[in-house]
Scaffold this active site. Structure first.
Site, PDB file in Angstrom:
ATOM      1  N   LYS A  70      -2.555   5.827  -4.409  1.00 14.41           N
ATOM      2  CA  LYS A  70      -3.664   6.754  -4.128  1.00 14.41           C
ATOM      3  C   LYS A  70      -3.445   8.110  -4.787  1.00 14.41           C
ATOM      4  O   LYS A  70      -2.294   8.568  -4.906  1.00 14.41           O
ATOM      5  CB  LYS A  70      -3.803   6.983  -2.610  1.00 14.41           C
ATOM      6  CG  LYS A  70      -3.745   5.716  -1.782  1.00 14.41           C
ATOM      7  CD  LYS A  70      -3.981   5.936  -0.304  1.00 14.41           C
ATOM      8  CE  LYS A  70      -3.655   4.676   0.475  1.00 14.41           C
ATOM      9  NZ  LYS A  70      -2.250   4.560   0.849  1.00 14.41           N
ATOM     10  N   HIS A  88      -7.507   9.563  -2.124  1.00 14.79           N
ATOM     11  CA  HIS A  88      -6.895   9.516  -0.792  1.00 14.79           C
ATOM     12  C   HIS A  88      -7.792  10.118   0.304  1.00 14.79           C
ATOM     13  O   HIS A  88      -7.895   9.573   1.408  1.00 14.79           O
ATOM     14  CB  HIS A  88      -5.550  10.255  -0.850  1.00 14.79           C
ATOM     15  CG  HIS A  88      -4.549   9.779   0.142  1.00 14.79           C
ATOM     16  ND1 HIS A  88      -3.202   9.705  -0.129  1.00 14.79           N
ATOM     17  CD2 HIS A  88      -4.669   9.369   1.428  1.00 14.79           C
ATOM     18  CE1 HIS A  88      -2.555   9.251   0.933  1.00 14.79           C
ATOM     19  NE2 HIS A  88      -3.428   9.051   1.893  1.00 14.79           N
ATOM     20  N   ASP A 148       0.844  -1.198   0.000  1.00 18.84           N
ATOM     21  CA  ASP A 148       0.000   0.000   0.000  1.00 18.84           C
ATOM     22  C   ASP A 148       0.878   1.247   0.000  1.00 18.84           C
ATOM     23  O   ASP A 148       1.541   1.540   0.994  1.00 18.84           O
ATOM     24  CB  ASP A 148      -0.892   0.015   1.251  1.00 18.84           C
ATOM     25  CG  ASP A 148      -1.830   1.209   1.263  1.00 18.84           C
ATOM     26  OD1 ASP A 148      -2.934   1.094   0.710  1.00 18.84           O
ATOM     27  OD2 ASP A 148      -1.441   2.272   1.796  1.00 18.84           O
TER      28      ASP A 148
HETATM   29  P1  NDP Z   1       0.656   1.192  11.822  1.00 19.04           P
HETATM   30  O1  NDP Z   1      -0.566   0.975  12.639  1.00 19.04           O
HETATM   31  O2  NDP Z   1       0.978   0.211  10.751  1.00 19.04           O
HETATM   32  O3  NDP Z   1       1.868   1.320  12.839  1.00 19.04           O
HETATM   33  C1  NDP Z   1       3.171   1.502  12.375  1.00 19.04           C
HETATM   34  C2  NDP Z   1       4.030   1.751  13.593  1.00 19.04           C
HETATM   35  O4  NDP Z   1       3.999   0.628  14.454  1.00 19.04           O
HETATM   36  C3  NDP Z   1       5.461   1.986  13.230  1.00 19.04           C
HETATM   37  O5  NDP Z   1       5.965   2.929  14.161  1.00 19.04           O
HETATM   38  C4  NDP Z   1       6.128   0.622  13.447  1.00 19.04           C
HETATM   39  O6  NDP Z   1       7.480   0.818  13.815  1.00 19.04           O
HETATM   40  C5  NDP Z   1       5.302   0.069  14.597  1.00 19.04           C
HETATM   41  N1  NDP Z   1       5.140  -1.385  14.540  1.00 19.04           N
HETATM   42  C6  NDP Z   1       4.871  -2.150  13.471  1.00 19.04           C
HETATM   43  N2  NDP Z   1       4.758  -3.438  13.811  1.00 19.04           N
HETATM   44  C7  NDP Z   1       4.952  -3.496  15.165  1.00 19.04           C
HETATM   45  C8  NDP Z   1       4.965  -4.548  16.106  1.00 19.04           C
HETATM   46  N3  NDP Z   1       4.756  -5.815  15.740  1.00 19.04           N
HETATM   47  N4  NDP Z   1       5.205  -4.233  17.396  1.00 19.04           N
HETATM   48  C9  NDP Z   1       5.417  -2.960  17.789  1.00 19.04           C
HETATM   49  N5  NDP Z   1       5.409  -1.919  16.938  1.00 19.04           N
HETATM   50  C10 NDP Z   1       5.180  -2.181  15.633  1.00 19.04           C
HETATM   51  O7  NDP Z   1       0.551   2.685  11.272  1.00 19.04           O
HETATM   52  P2  NDP Z   1       0.749   3.442   9.895  1.00 19.04           P
HETATM   53  O8  NDP Z   1       0.318   4.813  10.192  1.00 19.04           O
HETATM   54  O9  NDP Z   1       2.062   3.234   9.275  1.00 19.04           O
HETATM   55  O10 NDP Z   1      -0.347   2.792   8.939  1.00 19.04           O
HETATM   56  C11 NDP Z   1      -0.099   1.648   8.144  1.00 19.04           C
HETATM   57  C12 NDP Z   1      -0.277   1.984   6.685  1.00 19.04           C
HETATM   58  O11 NDP Z   1      -1.575   2.538   6.441  1.00 19.04           O
HETATM   59  C13 NDP Z   1       0.665   3.084   6.181  1.00 19.04           C
HETATM   60  O12 NDP Z   1       1.992   2.626   6.003  1.00 19.04           O
HETATM   61  C14 NDP Z   1      -0.036   3.469   4.905  1.00 19.04           C
HETATM   62  O13 NDP Z   1       0.220   2.518   3.900  1.00 19.04           O
HETATM   63  C15 NDP Z   1      -1.501   3.431   5.339  1.00 19.04           C
HETATM   64  N6  NDP Z   1      -2.018   4.754   5.758  1.00 19.04           N
HETATM   65  C16 NDP Z   1      -3.030   5.288   5.011  1.00 19.04           C
HETATM   66  C17 NDP Z   1      -3.562   6.512   5.344  1.00 19.04           C
HETATM   67  C18 NDP Z   1      -4.681   7.064   4.527  1.00 19.04           C
HETATM   68  O14 NDP Z   1      -5.054   8.225   4.722  1.00 19.04           O
HETATM   69  N7  NDP Z   1      -5.231   6.304   3.607  1.00 19.04           N
HETATM   70  C19 NDP Z   1      -3.067   7.308   6.473  1.00 19.04           C
HETATM   71  C20 NDP Z   1      -2.006   6.643   7.221  1.00 19.04           C
HETATM   72  C21 NDP Z   1      -1.535   5.402   6.861  1.00 19.04           C
HETATM   73  P3  NDP Z   1       8.738   0.187  12.998  1.00 19.04           P
HETATM   74  O15 NDP Z   1       8.555   0.549  11.547  1.00 19.04           O
HETATM   75  O16 NDP Z   1       9.908   0.819  13.641  1.00 19.04           O
HETATM   76  O17 NDP Z   1       8.651  -1.295  13.239  1.00 19.04           O
END
Ligand code: NDP
Length: 290
Positions: A73, A106, A43
């Site tokens: 998006k 988006h 994504d």
């Molecule tokens: P997430 O809920 O996926 O959380 C990501 C965070 O959690 C990062 O800091 C990561 O750190 C940490 N993390 C991941 N796995 C673990 C684990 N097993 N244990 C502990 N911490 C963990 O949030 P996002 O905001 O990144 O959302 C995911 C995706 O959604 C985005 O990447 C994007 O593709 C999409 N998105 C879409 C939006 C929209 O408006 N359509 C808006 C925001 C996001 P680390 O990387 O250091 O492991």
């Protein structure tokens, strides 16, 4: 990998990999690691500035293109028929692909009142076979009502902020009633959900991590998840949620965590330009200058 069927008959992996806030230079390596761990759905978005990195990983991973599900998006500034068409082709070029699997608007950005016109352009891209499915992100039921009333294609997907602290019951109900699959963005709900003591207690009981409990909860709701991690150990952990299940008591306890409070913007109010995004310091949304 469990899949969900979209309203046009195509299937989408229920667990995908999100790449928001991964710099383009790191994206190829990170996505290759994710694919190696077993992810098949990626994504991205024009806003994330890393479509090139995603495209390089898709080209270099050694899998047939049809084994991967690529979502991107359309950013807010590019709404409107003409700009949207150019923006789609620019995304396709950056990705190095001749089609995407899913193309999303988006944000509705209702103040511009262009999302219905933009949707009509997405319908054309879909009709031309340039995207296998079309959908929206951050749309509220009233925005979807307008698309369904005026458009010809019902969105396949609504990608919304969704996690235990923001359970979005009314949007999920609306999506389900209209055959729209809900995709959860920020499925882990940032640190606040992961560190919640109720989640922690359930994790302890199942000998799992809090992130696995949250992702398993999503799976049992039937939503698609797209967790992001730059660490292969977490990438694997986030996929390893298929061999246990939450019982009715666990689900009821998580149900009670809903606060209705968003970490991201309110779709009815989000009205900023390309500079909008999560600030790197605290992971919260900040409004851009434009
Ligand atoms: P997430 O809920 O996926 O959380 C990501 C965070 O959690 C990062 O800091 C990561 O750190 C940490 N993390 C991941 N796995 C673990 C684990 N097993 N244990 C502990 N911490 C963990 O949030 P996002 O905001 O990144 O959302 C995911 C995706 O959604 C985005 O990447 C994007 O593709 C999409 N998105 C879409 C939006 C929209 O408006 N359509 C808006 C925001 C996001 P680390 O990387 O250091 O492991």
């Amino acid at each position: 990998m469990p899949t969900v069927a979209l309203n046009n008959g195509i299937t989408m992996p229920q667990i995908g990999f999100g790449v928001f806030r991964i710099p383009d230079d790191d994206t190829e390596r990170t996505v290759l690691q994710a694919i190696e761990c077993g992810y098949r759905s990626i994504d991205t978005a024009s806003l994330y500035g890393n479509e090139r990195g995603v495209g390089r990983a898709v080209a270099g991973c050694g899998l047939p293109r049809e084994d991967l599900f690529v979502t991107t998006k359309l950013w807010n500034d590019d709404q409107g028929r003409r700009r949207a068409k150019d923006a789609f082709h620019a995304s396709l070029k950056r990705l190095g692909l001749d089609y995407v699997d899913l193309y999303l608007i988006h944000w509705p950005k209702p103040s511009r009142n262009l999302y219905v016109e933009t949707w009509e352009l997405l319908e054309e891209l879909y009709g031309a076979g340039l995207t296998r499915a079309i959908g929206v992100s951050n749309f509220q039921p009233n925005h979807l009502d307008a698309l369904i009333a005026q458009g010809e294609v019902v969105p396949a997907i609504n990608q919304i902020e969704l996690h235990p602290l923001l359970q979005q019951r009314s949007v999920r109900r609306y999506d389900a009633n209209h055959g729209i699959v809900t995709v959860a963005w920020s499925p882990l709900g940032q640190a606040n959900s992961i560190e919640d003591p109720v989640i922690g207690a359930i994790a302890k009981r199942h000998d799992r991590t809090p992130a696995q409990i949250i992702l398993r909860w999503h799976l049992q709701l039937g939503t698609v998840v797209i967790p992001k991690s730059v660490r292969p150990s977490r990438m694997r952990q986030n996929l390893d949620i298929l061999t246990f299940s939450l019982d009715a008591e666990d689900l009821a306890a998580i149900d009670r965590l809903d606060t209705g409070v968003r970490f991201g913007p309110d779709p009815d109010e989000q009205d900023t330009g390309r500079k909008t995004g999560f600030s790197s310091s605290d992971g919260r949304w900040t409004a851009g200058a434009d």
